[in-house]
Design an enzyme around this catalytic site. Structure first.
Site, PDB file in Angstrom:
ATOM      1  N   LYS A 151       0.868  -1.245  -0.121  1.00 24.97           N
ATOM      2  CA  LYS A 151      -0.082   0.103   0.063  1.00 24.97           C
ATOM      3  C   LYS A 151       0.985   1.241   0.088  1.00 24.97           C
ATOM      4  O   LYS A 151       1.864   1.219   0.620  1.00 24.97           O
ATOM      5  CB  LYS A 151      -0.829   0.060   1.134  1.00 24.97           C
ATOM      6  CG  LYS A 151      -1.985   0.953   1.260  1.00 24.97           C
ATOM      7  CD  LYS A 151      -3.042   0.676   2.291  1.00 24.97           C
ATOM      8  CE  LYS A 151      -3.808   1.512   2.861  1.00 24.97           C
ATOM      9  NZ  LYS A 151      -4.838   1.251   4.023  1.00 24.97           N
ATOM     10  N   SER A 180      -9.651   1.228   3.140  1.00 19.25           N
ATOM     11  CA  SER A 180      -8.864   2.086   2.502  1.00 19.25           C
ATOM     12  C   SER A 180      -7.938   1.500   1.335  1.00 19.25           C
ATOM     13  O   SER A 180      -7.132   1.836   0.730  1.00 19.25           O
ATOM     14  CB  SER A 180      -8.137   3.240   3.445  1.00 19.25           C
ATOM     15  OG  SER A 180      -7.440   2.521   4.488  1.00 19.25           O
ATOM     16  N   SER A 215      -9.823  -1.702   7.028  1.00 17.08           N
ATOM     17  CA  SER A 215      -9.336  -1.382   5.821  1.00 17.08           C
ATOM     18  C   SER A 215      -8.579  -2.575   5.079  1.00 17.08           C
ATOM     19  O   SER A 215      -8.115  -2.476   3.909  1.00 17.08           O
ATOM     20  CB  SER A 215      -8.448  -0.085   5.930  1.00 17.08           C
ATOM     21  OG  SER A 215      -9.188   0.961   6.264  1.00 17.08           O
TER      22      SER A 215
END
Length: 571
Positions: free
Chosen positions: A135, A211, A235
């Protein structure tokens, strides 16, 4: 995580198009420090002939192939770059996933080095030669770390985050960085000002969740076999549930968050997103451990991560007590139940029956909304701006030119500078509320921390009182749609720090994935992973998405691409 407004969702397509114009086209392999993806930026991995088929190829599959000499790390990297080229930007009748922000300019060079080491009998560790994605809030010395903000598109840290360093030490190839909700704020969709909105490969009209939706979409579409996400409240587990992945949120503190751009230090956890439980256990064992740079990892000394993979067993559920409860999901929104709730509930009911068939004792427990809302308190959401500012102050990095000079203090990078840039995808009221947050500690923050600590004690007591090895629940009470793809019980793990895992539980009639979540007592990650493995082996629900099929051997996108649903074998 807050539910996004309809106005924000309607603006997503415009933001995506704008963001793509802002991101530079992919640079050649010699570019430094990283190569941003753009609407026309190709990776040029070369002819596809001879490359391995990688759809749903797990990390352990790759290690077997590499060990047997049946593929190379170079060919794996080239195969994944070809898939990113083919499917991440718009193609055929699809909008593209928009899941990858940056690809490593040295991925192929690193792969060649690791192949040579393997040929010489050298192994760096358990992930030697395996490409992974992370990420874009994980600091990487060789690629920018944007945290989803176009203002930080060229923010370059001088060192890796602890998690990335542990991946590299284990022999992994960090292939690139994935899209994320800006500063990890939204848990129901993934929208950034640096890359736009990420789409769900099972139906590219619906949300990929957030997210960590970029990692979720990329791993589901086989852009790599595994990736890292962060989880402040759903997330990791949310994108995993909505994209038929295994999402593992470890005991808080088992894995370090040092070097990760924070959302809220009281909530943030680092963890893997994979296609199999074995891969999740393997990456978890690599990531876990005490880190002097992260005081919360002191709890990691309570576990031995080397037992995670050897402890996996297809009989692990026998004799385990698992709590199950039934909420009235008609209260999930002011308007009533979300679309598809009844179908998801039936699928999760079946999943719990599967747990029982594997030998678990299912126990009805009085787990109520009131218990979650009143006792499992969050200690976060009032330390976000201070957390981000503290990261900038402590991290050695090269800042985008002129950014720190936008607001005082003019010699220090702060969140207010990013806000002053004016190109954020965050709602104006969100930005205003973050800027208004006081430095910590303060009286309000101290009270929130005290309430969270009491909630942790209450959760520990609940497991003990009912003699439970785990709680079972739907990761999300409804399938993904164009407006929403969130979680239902993220508070259980996020607010209390107990470990949880989301597992593929099947698909709706429309072909959208459904997740089963298991949460276990603190510092029992090995037992949780073993139970998850037993369920996975008995059910085998994971299927790859139809919109990103295996590429033809000689390259290019298949002429016919099915827009929705999973790929199912005939017969």
């Amino acid at each position: 995580m807050p539910v996004p407004s309809r106005a924000r969702r309607r603006s997503a397509a415009l933001l995506a198009a704008t963001a793509l114009c802002l991101v530079p086209a992919l640079a050649p392999a010699s570019a430094s420090p990283g190569s941003h993806r753009g609407p026309h930026g190709g990776h040029h991995p070369g002819p596809r002939h001879g490359l391995p088929e990688v759809v749903d190829l797990s990390v352990t599959d790759q290690l077997d192939l590499l060990g047997a000499g049946r593929t190379t790390s170079v060919d794996l990297v080239r195969a994944y770059l070809a898939r990113i080229d083919a499917y991440d930007d718009a193609y055929a009748d699809q909008p593209g996933l928009q899941s990858v922000v940056t690809v490593s300019p040295t991925a192929l060079e690193n792969a060649r080095l690791l192949d040579a080491e393997r040929a010489a009998g050298i192994s760096r560790g358990p992930l030697h030669g395996v490409p992974v994605l992370v990420k874009d809030n994980y600091a990487t010395y060789d690629m920018p770390t944007s945290a989803g903000s176009v203002a930080l598109a060229d923010y370059q840290t001088l060192e890796d985050s602890t998690a990335v360093q542990r991946l590299r030490d284990a022999g992994a190839i960090v292939l690139g960085k994935t899209n994320m909700a800006e500063f990890a704020w939204h848990g129901t969709f993934t929208l950034s000002s640096v890359r736009g909105e990420t789409h769900n490969p099972y139906d590219q009209r619906v949300s990929a969740s957030g997210s960590s939706g970029g990692t979720g979409a990329a791993i589901a579409a086989s852009f790599a076999a595994a990736g890292l996400g962060t989880d402040s409240c759903g997330s990791i587990i949310g994108p995993s549930a909505h994209q038929s992945l295994v999402g593992y949120r470890p005991t808080m503190g088992l894995t370090s968050v040092a070097g990760i751009v924070p959302l809220s230090v009281r909530q943030d956890v680092s963890g893997p997103m994979t296609t199999t439980v074995e891969d999740a256990a393997l990456l978890g064992s690599v990531l876990a451990g005490v880190d002097p740079a992260d005081p919360q990892t002191a709890i990691a000394a309570e576990q031995d991560p080397s037992t995670f993979v050897p402890g996996l067993s297809d009989t692990a559920l026998q004799g385990k007590r698992i709590g199950y409860f039934h909420w009235d999901y008609s209260e999930s929104t002011p308007e009533g139940a979300r679309p598809g709730t009844e179908e998801v509930t039936a699928i999760v009911d079946d999943a719990v029956e599967d747990l029982a068939e594997q030998g678990a004792q299912i126990v009805d427990v009085p787990f109520t909304r009131e218990f979650v809302r009143e006792q499992l308190a969050s200690g976060g959401w009032i330390d976000m701006r201070p957390s981000i500012d503290a990261f900038f102050a402590a991290t050695k990095a090269e800042w985008p030119e002129g950014l720190a000079e936008l607001t005082a203090p003019y010699d220090q990078l702060t969140f207010s500078d990013v806000a002053a840039d004016g190109r954020s995808s965050l709602e104006p009221e969100t930005i205003e509320s973050w800027l208004a947050l006081e430095d910590v500690p303060n009286a309000e923050f101290d009270a929130a921390v005290a309430a969270q600590e009491a909630g942790k004690d209450a959760m520990d007591a609940f497991f003990e009182e009912h003699d439970l090895d785990a709680l079972a629940m739907p990761t999300s009470e409804a399938p993904a749609n164009e407006e929403w793809a969130g979680t239902t019980f993220c508070d259980v793990g996020a607010n209390t720090g107990v470990p949880s895992i989301s597992l593929p539980a099947g698909f709706t009639a429309a072909g959208l994935p459904v997740g089963l979540e298991l949460a276990a007592p603190r510092s029992t990650d090995a037992t949780l992973l073993a139970m998850a493995y037993d369920y996975e082996q008995a059910t085998q629900h994971r299927l790859p998405p139809a919109s990103t099929p295996e590429l033809p051997r000689k390259g290019g996108v298949p002429k016919q691409v099915v827009a929705t649903g999973p790929v199912r074998e005939e017969g």
